[in-house]
Motif scaffolding. Structure first.
Motif, PDB file in Angstrom:
ATOM      1  N   LYS A  89      14.594  29.721  58.819  1.00  0.00           N
ATOM      2  CA  LYS A  89      14.174  31.122  58.890  1.00  0.00           C
ATOM      3  C   LYS A  89      13.946  31.611  60.316  1.00  0.00           C
ATOM      4  O   LYS A  89      14.143  32.773  60.633  1.00  0.00           O
ATOM      5  N   GLY A 235      18.238  31.535  47.821  1.00  0.00           N
ATOM      6  CA  GLY A 235      17.118  32.337  47.374  1.00  0.00           C
ATOM      7  C   GLY A 235      17.592  33.778  47.500  1.00  0.00           C
ATOM      8  O   GLY A 235      18.224  34.347  46.609  1.00  0.00           O
ATOM      9  N   GLY A 236      17.370  34.363  48.677  1.00  0.00           N
ATOM     10  CA  GLY A 236      18.009  35.638  48.995  1.00  0.00           C
ATOM     11  C   GLY A 236      19.397  35.391  49.577  1.00  0.00           C
ATOM     12  O   GLY A 236      20.283  36.230  49.492  1.00  0.00           O
ATOM     13  N   ALA A 351      12.539  20.081  51.960  1.00  0.00           N
ATOM     14  CA  ALA A 351      11.922  21.189  51.222  1.00  0.00           C
ATOM     15  C   ALA A 351      12.500  21.184  49.812  1.00  0.00           C
ATOM     16  O   ALA A 351      13.649  20.795  49.607  1.00  0.00           O
ATOM     17  N   GLY A 378      15.247  23.115  54.990  1.00  0.00           N
ATOM     18  CA  GLY A 378      13.881  22.970  55.496  1.00  0.00           C
ATOM     19  C   GLY A 378      13.272  21.625  55.158  1.00  0.00           C
ATOM     20  O   GLY A 378      13.817  20.858  54.363  1.00  0.00           O
TER      21      GLY A 378
HETATM   22  C1  LIG Z   1      13.062  30.631  52.420  1.00  0.00           C
HETATM   23  C2  LIG Z   1      13.756  29.358  52.227  1.00  0.00           C
HETATM   24  C3  LIG Z   1      14.956  29.263  51.489  1.00  0.00           C
HETATM   25  C4  LIG Z   1      15.555  30.432  50.759  1.00  0.00           C
HETATM   26  O1  LIG Z   1      15.904  31.516  51.541  1.00  0.00           O
HETATM   27  P1  LIG Z   1      17.422  31.897  51.851  1.00  0.00           P
HETATM   28  O2  LIG Z   1      17.339  33.229  52.473  1.00  0.00           O
HETATM   29  O3  LIG Z   1      18.141  31.910  50.533  1.00  0.00           O
HETATM   30  O4  LIG Z   1      17.976  30.866  52.755  1.00  0.00           O
HETATM   31  C5  LIG Z   1      15.603  28.048  51.419  1.00  0.00           C
HETATM   32  N1  LIG Z   1      15.092  26.944  52.004  1.00  0.00           N
HETATM   33  C6  LIG Z   1      13.936  26.984  52.718  1.00  0.00           C
HETATM   34  C7  LIG Z   1      13.446  25.732  53.334  1.00  0.00           C
HETATM   35  C8  LIG Z   1      13.238  28.178  52.841  1.00  0.00           C
HETATM   36  O5  LIG Z   1      12.089  28.203  53.544  1.00  0.00           O
END
Ligand SMILES: *Cc1c(COP(=O)(O)O)cnc(C)c1O
Length: 393
Positions: A89, A235-236, A351, A378
């Protein structure tokens, strides 16, 4: 077929800017200036310097030999988990804080659900000495105490969203209201490849450093720039967009997206947007989202807070609709199991979001010669309590 954004801000039929009239000047200023600013050499220089010295890039491309042996193909992990603050991020928040400075903004707002984007935003605001207000649903504030503490320690103000379900979408509404009231001095940092045009494209470009690095790193290790597959959780969609970006127009590179199936796609508790979603408007763009028949956004669920989002970015809706990418979804159980497997085979605790990408092997069998690059978005420190409860550690 074109997989990138067009001049009007659309990926195929997805994208655009569906925003209240009052927000138009803010978004329009950004739209007119973002590409020009991003291409300035002073911007590029500062961006890459910070990615190197502050974030710690390039992140390694690691050949995971024991994991490869287990799954019968050549698996490389793109180690975004090793970035400062522990995930991808920060690539985006570094880019956007520099953008905000170039636009002459002196105040930053953001919204956050799990708090990860809030922390990444508070981090770069501390770095630059810029005022930071993070909107967060009251329920999320209670659920995510460590991230709230991090944001405060970094000097940000965390403002609770007290209306509606008191979660992410209410925080988003509050942030938008703030931006309407402060159009001149404030920049709104959106945390994924979502939002009104130009956000999805801007975030994607900042995150595209991931695939830019994969290309030369794979050339060094395999003698070719293009893997057979790139895999990322969605995710997004920002780590995925960055991982795919430089491969979108190479049909020989297979693109794989893994969404969160939660307790099962048909359990009523999931975030598998491509399987369950319909076209609609969320967060200012036209994209696939989970909604009821009368158009109410469905409350998503995933064991990983970062995938707990009811939509996907417009790029991913287009990759899905056009068939360019293959979409799978991994359940909570599959993601947790994959996280434990990586920990014990490679000594890397991921993560739980990244565990979903690693669960691709439950759904697809690769050929032994396939080179598969997985975005390890992550690290798992933030998820330790969830791992402890789940595995009774
Ligand atoms: C926030 C997050 C995601 C999901 O967000 P995307 O915008 O889809 O990448 C994925 N992995 C980690 C470790 C996150 O913190």
């Amino acid at each position: 077929m074109k997989y990138n954004i067009d001049e009007k801000g659309y990926y195929g039929e997805f994208g655009g800017a569906f925003i209240p009239e009052m927000l138009y000047p803010n978004v329009e200023e950004l739209r007119q200036k973002y590409l020009q600013i991003m291409h300035e050499s002073s911007f590029q220089k500062e961006f890459h310097q910070l990615l190197k010295d502050y974030v710690g890039r390039p992140s390694p491309l690691y050949f995971a030999s024991r994991l490869s042996e287990k799954h019968g193909c050549k698996i490389y992990l793109k180690r975004e988990d090793l970035n400062h603050t522990g995930a991808h991020k920060v690539n985006n928040t570094i880019g956007q804080i520099l953008m905000a400075k170039k636009l002459g903004k002196t105040r930053i707002i953001a919204e956050t659900g799990a708090g990860q984007h809030g922390v990444a935003t508070a981090t770069v605001c501390a770095l630059m000495g810029i005022e930071c207000v993070v909107y967060m649903g009251e329920i999320d504030i209670a659920r995510q105490a460590p991230n709230v503490a991090r944001m405060k320690m970094l000097g940000a103000e965390v403002r609770p969203a007290l209306s509606g379900s008191r979660t992410l979408k209410d925080a988003t509404n509050e942030a938008i209201r703030d931006w309407i009231n402060n159009p001149v001095d404030t920049h709104y940092i959106i945390g994924s490849a979502i939002g009104p045009h130009p956000y999805p494209d801007m975030v994607t470009r900042f995150q595209s450093v991931i695939s830019e690095e994969i290309k030369w790193q794979l050339q060094e290790k395999e003698g070719r720039e293009n893997p057979d597959y790139v895999v990322a959780c969605i995710g997004g969609g920002s780590n995925a967009a960055g991982t795919y970006y430089h491969f979108l127009d190479n049909p020989e590179v297979g693109i794989i997206a893994v969404e969160a199936a939660g307790k099962g796609i048909n359990s009523g508790e999931s975030a598998a947007t491509s399987a369950l979603g319909k076209i609609g408007i969320i967060h200012g763009c036209k994209t696939m989202l989970m909604q009821t028949n009368d158009g109410q956004i469905t409350e998503p669920y995933s064991i990983s807070a970062g995938l707990d989002y009811p939509g996907v970015g417009p790029m991913h809706s287009h990759l899905h609709a056009s068939g360019r990418a293959d979409f799978y979804s991994a359940t909570d159980d599959e993601a947790m199991k994959a996280g434990l497997e990586l920990s014990q085979l490679e000594g890397i605790i991921p993560a739980i979001e990244s565990g979903h990408a690693l669960a691709v092997f439950e759904h697809k069998k690769f050929r032994s010669e396939d080179v598969v690059v997985i975005s390890l978005s992550g690290r798992g420190d933030k998820d330790l309590n969830t791992y402890i409860e789940y595995f009774k550690l």
